[in-house]
Motif scaffolding. Structure first.
Motif, PDB file in Angstrom:
ATOM      1  N   ARG A  18       0.819  -1.228   0.000  1.00  0.00           N
ATOM      2  CA  ARG A  18       0.000   0.000   0.000  1.00  0.00           C
ATOM      3  C   ARG A  18       0.850   1.274   0.000  1.00  0.00           C
ATOM      4  O   ARG A  18       0.341   2.355  -0.315  1.00  0.00           O
ATOM      5  CB  ARG A  18      -0.966  -0.006   1.182  1.00  0.00           C
ATOM      6  CG  ARG A  18      -0.333   0.309   2.533  1.00  0.00           C
ATOM      7  CD  ARG A  18      -1.298   0.034   3.662  1.00  0.00           C
ATOM      8  NE  ARG A  18      -0.774   0.507   4.942  1.00  0.00           N
ATOM      9  CZ  ARG A  18      -1.258   0.139   6.125  1.00  0.00           C
ATOM     10  NH1 ARG A  18      -2.267  -0.720   6.202  1.00  0.00           N
ATOM     11  NH2 ARG A  18      -0.736   0.637   7.240  1.00  0.00           N
ATOM     12  N   PHE A  40      -4.989   0.209  -1.807  1.00  0.00           N
ATOM     13  CA  PHE A  40      -5.913  -0.821  -2.282  1.00  0.00           C
ATOM     14  C   PHE A  40      -7.271  -0.182  -2.590  1.00  0.00           C
ATOM     15  O   PHE A  40      -7.797   0.575  -1.769  1.00  0.00           O
ATOM     16  CB  PHE A  40      -6.091  -1.910  -1.221  1.00  0.00           C
ATOM     17  CG  PHE A  40      -4.860  -2.730  -0.986  1.00  0.00           C
ATOM     18  CD1 PHE A  40      -4.516  -3.755  -1.850  1.00  0.00           C
ATOM     19  CD2 PHE A  40      -4.032  -2.471   0.101  1.00  0.00           C
ATOM     20  CE1 PHE A  40      -3.370  -4.515  -1.637  1.00  0.00           C
ATOM     21  CE2 PHE A  40      -2.893  -3.221   0.319  1.00  0.00           C
ATOM     22  CZ  PHE A  40      -2.558  -4.250  -0.557  1.00  0.00           C
ATOM     23  N   SER A  54      -6.692  -5.761  -6.976  1.00  0.00           N
ATOM     24  CA  SER A  54      -5.457  -5.155  -6.441  1.00  0.00           C
ATOM     25  C   SER A  54      -4.979  -5.902  -5.198  1.00  0.00           C
ATOM     26  O   SER A  54      -3.782  -6.060  -4.974  1.00  0.00           O
ATOM     27  CB  SER A  54      -5.658  -3.665  -6.142  1.00  0.00           C
ATOM     28  OG  SER A  54      -6.568  -3.470  -5.070  1.00  0.00           O
ATOM     29  N   LEU A  55      -5.928  -6.380  -4.393  1.00  0.00           N
ATOM     30  CA  LEU A  55      -5.566  -7.169  -3.214  1.00  0.00           C
ATOM     31  C   LEU A  55      -5.012  -8.528  -3.633  1.00  0.00           C
ATOM     32  O   LEU A  55      -3.973  -8.971  -3.130  1.00  0.00           O
ATOM     33  CB  LEU A  55      -6.796  -7.354  -2.313  1.00  0.00           C
ATOM     34  CG  LEU A  55      -6.621  -8.309  -1.112  1.00  0.00           C
ATOM     35  CD1 LEU A  55      -5.514  -7.822  -0.180  1.00  0.00           C
ATOM     36  CD2 LEU A  55      -7.933  -8.470  -0.359  1.00  0.00           C
TER      37      LEU A  55
END
Length: 301
Positions: free
Chosen positions: A168, A173, A178-179
């Motif tokens: 991050r 995020f 994206s996670l």
């Protein structure tokens, strides 16, 4: 089965557990698709009443047209006050099905499912401020470690938390993809779905304060049930089942049951189900959500 959320888990054991009297007052604190509520209404006479709670606006589309039915668009952690506002001080039975409805998983934009890309939301109540994105972007590494370890039972929770905090710094995020990409290197090969489900479970529990809400609900249920009234609770993982089991058996969440000067146990319930009721193989074949369900029943003393 597209409308799994309309298929209530362990319907008959729940109805039997409530021990419904035709003129009684009952509460379904997790209305959802309305399956359990609709069955309860079939067992009520003209003077019977059913009060249903659900904080999810989508649940209101399933509300039946029935003058015996009262819908409260609130979290069941506020059970006692909302019942009093509607004029009900005591009730004859309470049902709680603690599972997240399949509907919430099936609507991609809610962010509950690992199958779709969507905003990292996960709020059951859309009025809440805290989202999964905010948890991932603002919580300390230590706090993330605890959430993933305790709520998700993730084995490498410490290194997962570190990976999130490091990632991050480069970019916050925003969505599920994206996670997934940030933690891809920490997911055990061949166990991708199970691992991601544990991570998502941890985030969902934190975002919705599920364990605290459950404990608040159980204590209030003990206050509003009439003597002889039944509490029926269905849970889907050990984090939920443990407080339910302990509170039904001991009237508290930790430690041993309290006793008075004469050695009499001080607790609000007698447990009816010594062992949790599980779904039959036949039901599991029809509705996979039933696989991990545990049903417990207690009677107010």
């Amino acid at each position: 089965m597209a409308n799994n959320y309309h298929v209530p888990v362990m319907l008959q054991p729940c109805i039997d557990g409530l021990n419904i009297k035709p003129d009684g007052v009952y509460v379904d604190v997790t209305f959802g698709g309305g399956g359990h509520s609709k069955e309860i209404l079939k067992h009520l006479g003209p003077k019977g009443r059913l009060i249903a709670f659900d904080q999810d606006p989508d649940a209101q589309a399933n509300v039946p047209v029935d003058e015996r039915f009262v819908f409260i668009d609130q979290n069941f952690g506020f059970l006692k006050n909302n019942l009093r506002l509607k004029g009900f001080r005591q009730v004859d039975g309470i049902l709680a099905d603690l599972g997240v409805s399949s509907h919430q998983f099936d609507v991609p934009q809610r962010g509950f499912s690992i199958r779709h890309n969507a905003d990292l939301d996960m709020r059951m109540d859309q009025h809440r401020d805290l989202t999964a994105a905010e948890v991932l972007n603002t919580y300390t590494e230590d706090k993330l470690h605890k959430i993933f370890g305790i709520y998700g039972e993730v084995k490498n929770a410490k290194s997962l938390a570190r990976a999130i905090v490091t990632s991050r710094l480069e970019k916050p995020f925003t969505d599920i993809d994206s996670l997934k990409s940030a933690i891809a290197g920490y997911i055990p090969k061949g166990k991708e779905n199970k691992y991601l489900a544990q991570v998502f479970q941890a985030l969902r529990i934190e975002v919705n304060a599920e364990i605290q809400v459950l404990e608040d609900f159980l204590m209030q249920a003990a206050d509003v049930l009439k003597p002889g009234g039944h509490l029926v609770v269905m849970s889907y993982h050990s984090l939920e089942d443990r407080p339910v089991k302990n509170f039904m058996a001991k009237g508290k969440f930790q430690g041993e049951v309290e006793k008075d000067f004469f050695g009499n146990q001080q607790k609000p319930f007698n447990v009816i189900t010594r062992k949790a009721i599980m779904a039959t193989d036949e039901e599991i074949a029809q509705n996979n959500r039933a696989r991990s369900a545990k049903l417990r029943i207690a009677e107010k003393i």
